[in-house]
Motif scaffolding. Structure first.
Motif, PDB file in Angstrom:
ATOM      1  N   ARG B  79      14.080   3.510  -9.686  1.00 11.04           N
ATOM      2  CA  ARG B  79      13.488   2.097 -10.113  1.00 11.04           C
ATOM      3  C   ARG B  79      14.608   1.272 -10.659  1.00 11.04           C
ATOM      4  O   ARG B  79      14.713   0.008 -10.900  1.00 11.04           O
ATOM      5  CB  ARG B  79      12.435   1.925 -11.105  1.00 11.04           C
ATOM      6  CG  ARG B  79      11.052   2.291 -10.335  1.00 11.04           C
ATOM      7  CD  ARG B  79       9.841   2.688 -11.360  1.00 11.04           C
ATOM      8  NE  ARG B  79       8.718   2.866 -10.428  1.00 11.04           N
ATOM      9  CZ  ARG B  79       7.816   3.722 -10.854  1.00 11.04           C
ATOM     10  NH1 ARG B  79       7.689   3.902 -12.332  1.00 11.04           N
ATOM     11  NH2 ARG B  79       6.709   3.942 -10.098  1.00 11.04           N
ATOM     12  N   LEU B 102       6.621  -6.945  -4.300  1.00 13.09           N
ATOM     13  CA  LEU B 102       6.359  -5.609  -3.969  1.00 13.09           C
ATOM     14  C   LEU B 102       6.721  -4.380  -5.237  1.00 13.09           C
ATOM     15  O   LEU B 102       5.803  -3.821  -5.589  1.00 13.09           O
ATOM     16  CB  LEU B 102       6.687  -5.115  -2.545  1.00 13.09           C
ATOM     17  CG  LEU B 102       5.883  -4.039  -1.847  1.00 13.09           C
ATOM     18  CD1 LEU B 102       4.367  -4.453  -2.053  1.00 13.09           C
ATOM     19  CD2 LEU B 102       6.502  -3.784  -0.553  1.00 13.09           C
ATOM     20  N   PRO B 103       8.032  -4.689  -5.551  1.00  6.89           N
ATOM     21  CA  PRO B 103       8.304  -3.905  -6.384  1.00  6.89           C
ATOM     22  C   PRO B 103       7.728  -3.866  -7.712  1.00  6.89           C
ATOM     23  O   PRO B 103       7.667  -3.082  -8.628  1.00  6.89           O
ATOM     24  CB  PRO B 103       9.915  -3.843  -6.592  1.00  6.89           C
ATOM     25  CG  PRO B 103      10.541  -4.561  -5.472  1.00  6.89           C
ATOM     26  CD  PRO B 103       9.233  -5.452  -4.916  1.00  6.89           C
ATOM     27  N   ARG B 105       4.451  -5.144  -7.994  1.00 10.61           N
ATOM     28  CA  ARG B 105       3.210  -4.522  -7.590  1.00 10.61           C
ATOM     29  C   ARG B 105       2.869  -3.137  -7.802  1.00 10.61           C
ATOM     30  O   ARG B 105       1.975  -2.785  -8.188  1.00 10.61           O
ATOM     31  CB  ARG B 105       2.896  -5.371  -6.463  1.00 10.61           C
ATOM     32  CG  ARG B 105       1.488  -5.325  -5.777  1.00 10.61           C
ATOM     33  CD  ARG B 105       1.143  -5.915  -4.667  1.00 10.61           C
ATOM     34  NE  ARG B 105      -0.116  -5.512  -3.873  1.00 10.61           N
ATOM     35  CZ  ARG B 105      -0.348  -6.035  -2.786  1.00 10.61           C
ATOM     36  NH1 ARG B 105       0.382  -6.843  -2.123  1.00 10.61           N
ATOM     37  NH2 ARG B 105      -1.379  -5.540  -2.107  1.00 10.61           N
ATOM     38  N   VAL B 106       3.983  -2.414  -7.266  1.00 11.59           N
ATOM     39  CA  VAL B 106       3.859  -1.161  -7.129  1.00 11.59           C
ATOM     40  C   VAL B 106       3.902  -0.464  -8.373  1.00 11.59           C
ATOM     41  O   VAL B 106       3.421   0.760  -8.764  1.00 11.59           O
ATOM     42  CB  VAL B 106       4.786  -0.159  -6.219  1.00 11.59           C
ATOM     43  CG1 VAL B 106       4.529  -0.900  -4.735  1.00 11.59           C
ATOM     44  CG2 VAL B 106       6.384  -0.238  -6.695  1.00 11.59           C
ATOM     45  N   LEU B 107       4.414  -1.174  -9.413  1.00  8.55           N
ATOM     46  CA  LEU B 107       4.388  -0.859 -10.907  1.00  8.55           C
ATOM     47  C   LEU B 107       2.765  -1.085 -11.381  1.00  8.55           C
ATOM     48  O   LEU B 107       2.713  -0.559 -12.666  1.00  8.55           O
ATOM     49  CB  LEU B 107       5.601  -1.297 -11.684  1.00  8.55           C
ATOM     50  CG  LEU B 107       6.834  -1.221 -11.153  1.00  8.55           C
ATOM     51  CD1 LEU B 107       7.924  -1.879 -12.059  1.00  8.55           C
ATOM     52  CD2 LEU B 107       7.354   0.531 -11.348  1.00  8.55           C
ATOM     53  N   PRO B 110       0.103  -7.056 -12.966  1.00 15.35           N
ATOM     54  CA  PRO B 110      -0.786  -8.024 -12.359  1.00 15.35           C
ATOM     55  C   PRO B 110      -0.049  -9.114 -11.582  1.00 15.35           C
ATOM     56  O   PRO B 110       1.040  -9.651 -12.521  1.00 15.35           O
ATOM     57  CB  PRO B 110      -1.802  -8.693 -13.643  1.00 15.35           C
ATOM     58  CG  PRO B 110      -1.050  -8.054 -14.671  1.00 15.35           C
ATOM     59  CD  PRO B 110      -0.203  -6.860 -14.275  1.00 15.35           C
TER      60      PRO B 110
END
Lengths: 314, 219
Positions: B79, B102-103, B105-107, B110
């Motif tokens: 990361r 996206l990076p 969101r995957v964490l 919100p």
């Protein structure tokens, strides 16, 4: 008016907050899988319904038969049948747990033999065994051993508790129930296998997405969750479709059984096989199959995805 | 920040693609990674991205050896590294905004927490007007700028770029490298793989030259 189910609301909120699904809907073999899960759910519901039907009927038969005993008095030379019948009735009525005892008349006995001997046969010249029907108030408390001993004073009398018949009936019902459960587990296993293959296919066609998610730092848990969401939706749709199908099937069969064989024949069929009605417990059973199938779909796909990701990592 | 010690890499039973790589890259530096096709540039970037393990030697990132990282540690380290590919690798069904976000969101963050940052970054790379466009309708340059924005949205310490200008015209190539230079000024360590000579000659950054599986540094 819009009805909001808590679970549906959770998914809607969850989805809205998360934006466009990362796994595109059309990349999942959706329609085919929905249809397959619908068929499997339908078969599961029908099997479950059949099992419940058999078990209910067997239990009802067993209970009915268990509430009755039969004393048979064979004609013996030198014995007065009517007197023996009265003694047997008196002995039965004096036994704890017995509600009533009644000797079948000659006419009733002849009627019982009609199916074997045909109508119109004069049995007056033949000495035939006579029966005393004993109704129990509580089969558990009835002292049948005492009654059997007491009946020793009546020559030619024997007591039939129908135990062997009940045992056979229970064994038959047990076999059908066990077979039904085996079929049910095979359907569940086949569904799980189909989901495994569908998930593998989906993973293969979404390899690029998985690759992108990996290099931007997504955990395997996150990736598996994204695929699980897709499959959970498919599972719910398929399950609901199959469940509604099974519900309609049972409803139609119930209506058809009533209209094809109305009146006495239908009633006899009902006595033998039980009513083809689902009842509240049947509806609850079918409703329960839907989330179980949806959960099975989601869990199976999650496990498959995680295995796939672990294989990539290694 | 990045340290290679006698690193070797081979695929299966094949010959060594990379041999005895020993070097150190300081934080906040900018390096061009160059060399002929097949010299192992992409393999070296994959080692840096931790998507490949060296067959021998040791790779140390952020002062920690990468040889014995568990899955969680590897994920955490990854990361801190952003990557840009020649073929962009954007998800076609997501909008430009969603691709860049996206990076985050995957964490599990919100959208409300990162929306403003993503829009600001997209404006910075000149895509403020393309927020809701999907990759298939973007030009090559726009796609690459979206890919760069996605690579830096998580504020990585290291930014790797594998031939990021391979699919764009020379003019845009220069503009993209200037974008990388801007990011470098803000403190991001950058390794940019390219074999385009005009680019190498246009910027004064040191070069890591891979040839025959070995690395050589030149200013």
């Amino acid at each position: 008016m819009q009805i909001e189910l808590p679970l549906l609301r959770y998914f809607q909120l969850n989805r809205r907050d998360r934006g466009t699904p990362i796994v595109p809907a059309r990349s999942v073999t959706g329609r085919t899988l929905v249809l397959l899960i619908a068929i499997m759910t339908f078969l599961s519901c029908v099997t479950l319904g059949a099992v419940v039907l058999v078990q209910k009927s067997a239990l009802a038969w067993s209970q009915d038969v268990g509430r009755e005993l039969t004393i048979q008095i064979r004609p013996i030379e030198g014995e007065v049948m009517e007197s023996n019948l009265r003694t047997a009735v008196a002995l039965a009525e004096a036994t704890p747990g017995v509600a009533a005892a009644r000797a079948l008349s000659i006419e009733e006995t002849q009627k019982l033999l009609e199916p074997w001997l045909g109508a119109g046969v004069d049995l007056g010249a033949i000495d035939i065994p006579r029966l005393v029907v004993v109704e129990l108030s509580d089969p558990a408390e009835a002292d049948t051993d005492k009654l059997a001993k007491d009946l020793a004073v009546v020559k030619g009398a024997s007591l039939d508790t129908h135990a062997a018949w009940r045992q056979q009936l229970n064994a038959m019902a047990g076999t059908i129930v066990a077979s039904g459960l085996l079929v049910l587990s095979l359907i569940v296993a086949a569904t799980a296998l189909a989901i495994v293959f569908a998930t593998r296919g989906t993973m293969a066609s979404n390899r690029e997405i998985v690759g992108v998610l990996h290099f931007i730092g997504a955990s395997n848990t996150f990736i598996a969750g994204e695929f699980q969401d897709r499959f959970l939706t498919i599972g719910f749709r398929g399950g609901l479709l199959g469940g509604v199908g099974a519900f309609l099937f049972f409803s139609l069969i119930g209506v058809a059984a009533g209209s094809v064989m109305p009146g006495a024949a239908g009633q006899q069929l009902g006595v033998l096989f039980g009513r083809f009605a689902l009842g509240v417990d049947g509806i609850i059973g079918i409703l329960a199959v839907v989330p179980v199938i949806a959960a099975l779909t989601a869990i199976t796909s999650r496990i498959t995805v995680r295995r796939f990701l672990q294989r990539i990592a290694s | 920040m990045i340290e290679f010690s006698n690193v070797g890499l081979r695929y299966g039973q094949g010959p060594e693609i990379l041999r005895d790589l020993t070097f150190r890259i300081e934080p906040g530096s900018f390096h061009f990674l160059t060399g002929p096709s097949g010299s192992g540039k992409t393999s070296l970037l994959k080692l840096l991205l931790l998507s490949l393990k060296p067959t021998r030697g040791e790779v140390t990132l952020f002062g920690k050896s990468t040889s014995a990282l568990n899955q969680d540690e590897l994920l955490e380290m990854r990361r801190h590294i952003g990557i840009v590919f020649q073929e962009f690798r954007l998800l076609d069904h997501l909008t430009t905004f969603e691709n860049v976000a996206l990076p985050l969101r995957v964490l599990g963050q919100p959208e409300s927490s990162y929306r403003a940052n993503v829009i600001e970054l997209l404006e910075w790379v000149g895509l403020g007007h393309r927020l809701n466009a999907h990759p298939p309708v973007l030009s090559g340059g726009e796609k690459q700028r979206a890919a760069i924005a996605r690579a830096v949205i998580g504020r990585p310490d290291i930014l790797l770029a594998d031939e990021p200008t391979g699919n764009v015209d020379p003019e845009l190539s220069l503009r993209l490298v200037r974008l990388f230079a801007e990011l470098n000024k803000m403190g991001t360590t950058i390794i940019l793989a390219t074999h385009e000579l005009p680019l190498l000659e246009s910027f004064p950054f040191p070069r890591m030259m891979l040839d025959n599986g070995e690395v050589r540094f030149a200013d």
